[in-house]
Design a protein around this motif. Structure first.
Motif, PDB file in Angstrom:
ATOM      1  N   PRO A   5       0.815  -1.218   0.000  1.00 45.35           N
ATOM      2  CA  PRO A   5       0.000   0.000   0.000  1.00 45.35           C
ATOM      3  C   PRO A   5       0.851   1.272   0.000  1.00 45.35           C
ATOM      4  N   ILE A   6       0.445   2.227  -0.826  1.00 46.33           N
ATOM      5  CA  ILE A   6       1.142   3.500  -0.982  1.00 46.33           C
ATOM      6  C   ILE A   6       0.157   4.622  -0.679  1.00 46.33           C
ATOM      7  N   PHE A   7       0.484   5.433   0.309  1.00 45.25           N
ATOM      8  CA  PHE A   7      -0.363   6.562   0.667  1.00 45.25           C
ATOM      9  C   PHE A   7      -0.007   7.742  -0.224  1.00 45.25           C
ATOM     10  N   VAL A   8      -1.024   8.378  -0.796  1.00 42.30           N
ATOM     11  CA  VAL A   8      -0.824   9.497  -1.718  1.00 42.30           C
ATOM     12  C   VAL A   8      -1.286  10.785  -1.048  1.00 42.30           C
ATOM     13  N   ASP A   9      -0.371  11.741  -0.926  1.00 46.23           N
ATOM     14  CA  ASP A   9      -0.689  13.023  -0.316  1.00 46.23           C
ATOM     15  C   ASP A   9      -1.395  13.933  -1.326  1.00 46.23           C
ATOM     16  N   SER A  44      -6.660   9.381   2.799  1.00 47.65           N
ATOM     17  CA  SER A  44      -7.479   9.546   4.002  1.00 47.65           C
ATOM     18  C   SER A  44      -8.582  10.558   3.708  1.00 47.65           C
ATOM     19  N   SER A  45      -9.529  10.649   4.604  1.00 44.38           N
ATOM     20  CA  SER A  45     -10.577  11.658   4.441  1.00 44.38           C
ATOM     21  C   SER A  45      -9.969  13.056   4.500  1.00 44.38           C
ATOM     22  N   GLN A  46      -8.889  13.224   5.248  1.00 42.22           N
ATOM     23  CA  GLN A  46      -8.174  14.501   5.293  1.00 42.22           C
ATOM     24  C   GLN A  46      -7.681  14.881   3.899  1.00 42.22           C
ATOM     25  N   VAL A  47      -7.091  13.931   3.185  1.00 40.44           N
ATOM     26  CA  VAL A  47      -6.582  14.189   1.844  1.00 40.44           C
ATOM     27  C   VAL A  47      -7.721  14.560   0.895  1.00 40.44           C
ATOM     28  N   LEU A  48      -8.828  13.854   0.972  1.00 41.33           N
ATOM     29  CA  LEU A  48      -9.961  14.177   0.100  1.00 41.33           C
ATOM     30  C   LEU A  48     -10.480  15.590   0.359  1.00 41.33           C
ATOM     31  N   ASN A  49     -10.568  15.967   1.614  1.00 43.09           N
ATOM     32  CA  ASN A  49     -11.036  17.307   1.949  1.00 43.09           C
ATOM     33  C   ASN A  49     -10.038  18.384   1.519  1.00 43.09           C
ATOM     34  N   GLU A  50      -8.751  18.126   1.727  1.00 44.30           N
ATOM     35  CA  GLU A  50      -7.726  19.072   1.272  1.00 44.30           C
ATOM     36  C   GLU A  50      -7.741  19.187  -0.248  1.00 44.30           C
ATOM     37  N   LEU A  51      -7.884  18.069  -0.934  1.00 44.50           N
ATOM     38  CA  LEU A  51      -7.931  18.067  -2.391  1.00 44.50           C
ATOM     39  C   LEU A  51      -9.058  18.971  -2.884  1.00 44.50           C
ATOM     40  N   GLY A  90      -1.934   8.571  17.342  1.00 42.07           N
ATOM     41  CA  GLY A  90      -0.721   8.248  16.601  1.00 42.07           C
ATOM     42  C   GLY A  90      -0.051   9.499  16.054  1.00 42.07           C
ATOM     43  N   ALA A  91      -0.859  10.441  15.574  1.00 41.68           N
ATOM     44  CA  ALA A  91      -0.320  11.704  15.057  1.00 41.68           C
ATOM     45  C   ALA A  91       0.364  12.490  16.164  1.00 41.68           C
ATOM     46  N   TRP A  92      -0.242  12.537  17.326  1.00 42.78           N
ATOM     47  CA  TRP A  92       0.372  13.253  18.441  1.00 42.78           C
ATOM     48  C   TRP A  92       1.719  12.628  18.814  1.00 42.78           C
ATOM     49  N   ASP A  93       1.756  11.304  18.805  1.00 37.36           N
ATOM     50  CA  ASP A  93       3.013  10.604  19.118  1.00 37.36           C
ATOM     51  C   ASP A  93       4.084  10.946  18.079  1.00 37.36           C
ATOM     52  N   LEU A  94       3.727  10.885  16.798  1.00 39.22           N
ATOM     53  CA  LEU A  94       4.679  11.223  15.730  1.00 39.22           C
ATOM     54  C   LEU A  94       5.118  12.679  15.831  1.00 39.22           C
ATOM     55  N   GLN A  95       4.176  13.540  16.138  1.00 39.40           N
ATOM     56  CA  GLN A  95       4.476  14.965  16.284  1.00 39.40           C
ATOM     57  C   GLN A  95       5.522  15.188  17.383  1.00 39.40           C
ATOM     58  N   ASP A  96       5.338  14.508  18.505  1.00 37.05           N
ATOM     59  CA  ASP A  96       6.269  14.653  19.627  1.00 37.05           C
ATOM     60  C   ASP A  96       7.633  14.041  19.329  1.00 37.05           C
ATOM     61  N   ARG A  97       7.643  12.846  18.749  1.00 35.07           N
ATOM     62  CA  ARG A  97       8.912  12.151  18.528  1.00 35.07           C
ATOM     63  C   ARG A  97       9.723  12.694  17.367  1.00 35.07           C
ATOM     64  N   LEU A 106      -0.557  13.769  11.018  1.00 32.42           N
ATOM     65  CA  LEU A 106      -1.839  13.103  10.792  1.00 32.42           C
ATOM     66  C   LEU A 106      -1.804  12.273   9.502  1.00 32.42           C
ATOM     67  N   ILE A 107      -1.152  12.795   8.474  1.00 31.93           N
ATOM     68  CA  ILE A 107      -1.004  12.052   7.216  1.00 31.93           C
ATOM     69  C   ILE A 107      -0.163  10.792   7.453  1.00 31.93           C
ATOM     70  N   VAL A 108       0.956  10.940   8.148  1.00 31.20           N
ATOM     71  CA  VAL A 108       1.826   9.785   8.422  1.00 31.20           C
ATOM     72  C   VAL A 108       1.076   8.758   9.269  1.00 31.20           C
ATOM     73  N   SER A 109       0.347   9.220  10.261  1.00 29.48           N
ATOM     74  CA  SER A 109      -0.427   8.312  11.111  1.00 29.48           C
ATOM     75  C   SER A 109      -1.488   7.572  10.294  1.00 29.48           C
TER      76      SER A 109
END
Length: 150
Positions: A5-9, A44-51, A90-97, A106-109
């Motif tokens: 699987p490949i996530f597309v931004d 993700s739904s975020q990507v669809l809305n941003e698009l 998960g996004a918060w964890d990635l943001q912190d680390r 959020l995209i990475v998560s």
């Protein structure tokens, strides 16, 4: 070639319809064709809305709304998950680390949640690995080079 699987931004999707830069448009379309043919594309739904939001701001013309809405409908076939507590945590964890901005985290998560090994994006450094997700700049690497770049 990989069928992982490949996530597309969002920016890749926008570039695929932006005729102002034909080389960039061609590369974005090459990646999207690859994702459709291998059934590896994820969003993700975020990507669809941003698009939708960015496309109606960036492009003009009488048919832009209908075209963008049609593209969003087509991409729903990739079954983007809705934002949930697991993805946000998960996004918060990635943001912190990793010191990411929230929207990038959020995209990475979302990519991680969907089991994506690759994230096609310009928002992160090419080849950066964030846990199990590797950022790929689609304008630097072609789909046929994906397996050889490991």
């Amino acid at each position: 070639m990989s069928t992982t699987p490949i996530f597309v931004d969002t920016e890749v999707l926008l570039a695929s319809v932006d005729e102002r830069d034909p080389a960039r448009q061609a590369r974005a379309r090459e990646w999207l064709t690859f994702c459709w043919q291998t059934r590896s594309g994820r969003i993700s739904s975020q990507v669809l809305n941003e698009l939708y939001n960015q496309a109606i701001q960036r492009f003009s013309g009488p048919h832009v709304l209908q075209q963008v809405r049609a593209q969003v409908r087509r991409l729903r076939v990739w079954l983007p998950p809705h934002l949930d507590a697991y993805t946000v945590d998960g996004a918060w964890d990635l943001q912190d680390r990793y010191g990411l901005g929230y929207w990038d985290a959020l995209i990475v998560s979302s990519a991680h949640q969907q089991g994506c090994r690759y994230l096609l994006t310009e928002a992160l450094p090419h080849d950066q690995v964030l846990d199990a997700v590797r950022a790929i700049n689609p304008f630097v690497l072609a789909p046929k080079e994906l397996d050889t770049a490991e």
